[in-house]
Scaffold this motif. Structure first.
Motif: not given
Length: 261
Positions: A44-68
């Protein structure tokens, strides 16, 4: 201890006193239960970490898009705001440079596709689009690097990240000019299209480096000499890039032609 075979209570030991079956200690059961729980928790912890990593990447892309979007709109409204750009705008700057490369690659690909059928049509998508994109994006990085060298010769307090960010910021109006030139070309206004393309390329080679070097007063070499040297090196580099690119494409076309015989 309860026997797993006959169900009778038996004294502790390895075997049941009633039926003689082997007994399983309660501690082993507890350990097995604990191990199962730990395994499930770990999964469960591993699955949660992967989900968090995916969420972090999505948030980062959204941040870059907003900044641009903020970066582009701000410079569209006031191109002179490019002097305020710094290393924090480097992602938006690189995106702008990539967009300009895409426009160059698209125009080159469109020109080749508009040529009547013949051996020129044997040019691959890589040669007509991907290669121009890579070459022109790298060329913009080269110009930014040469501008940084000029800034250091002038003893200006600026980093390469700042120069790269400013380069992309000053590039915004020239990207718009090139996009308008493509539209003019599509509707048949070739003279205006050629003029705007010339101004855009001139901006990449000469105007943008000049704007960057004129922002700060020089403490080292005189800016006039630095700019003259920068212009010569830039134009020479542009000629080398263009020649190498043309030879590569023509070589591939000739290779395709001779393979057809």
């Amino acid at each position: 201890m309860q026997c797993p075979s006959c169900g009778q209570q038996s004294a502790e030991g390895k075997f049941c006193t009633n039926c003689g079956s082997q007994l399983i200690p309660e501690t082993n059961k507890a350990e097995e239960y604990l191990e199962d729980n730990l395994t499930a928790t770990s999964s469960d912890s591993s699955s949660e970490s992967q989900d968090n990593a995916g969420d972090d990447a999505t948030d980062k892309l959204k941040e870059i898009g907003t900044d641009f979007s903020h970066f582009f709109v701000t410079l569209f409204k006031g191109p002179s705001n490019a002097k305020q750009a710094n290393h924090t705008d480097i992602n938006s700057s690189i995106i702008t440079m990539f967009i300009f490369g895409l426009l160059i690659a698209f125009s080159y690909h469109f020109v080749l596709q508009s040529i009547p059928s013949g051996f020129f049509m044997n040019v691959s998508f890589f040669d007509s689009f991907i290669l121009p994109l890579i070459v022109f994006v790298l060329f913009q990085f080269l110009i930014a690097g040469l501008t940084f060298v000029g800034a250091k010769l002038a003893a200006q307090a600026i980093t390469f990240a700042d120069v790269l960010a400013k380069y992309g910021a000053y590039l915004v109006p020239f990207v718009l000019l090139y996009a308008i030139a493509l539209i003019f070309s599509l509707i048949g206004l070739s003279v205006l299209a050629t003029l705007l393309i010339f101004i855009s390329i001139l901006g990449v080679l000469i105007i943008i480096p000049t704007f960057i070097l004129m922002e700060q007063p020089p403490e080292g070499l005189d800016r006039i000499y630095i700019l003259l040297g920068l212009y010569m090196v830039t134009i020479f580099a542009f000629g080398v890039f263009t020649q190498a690119f043309a030879e590569s494409v023509i070589g591939n076309m000739m290779g395709s032609l001779f393979r057809g015989f």
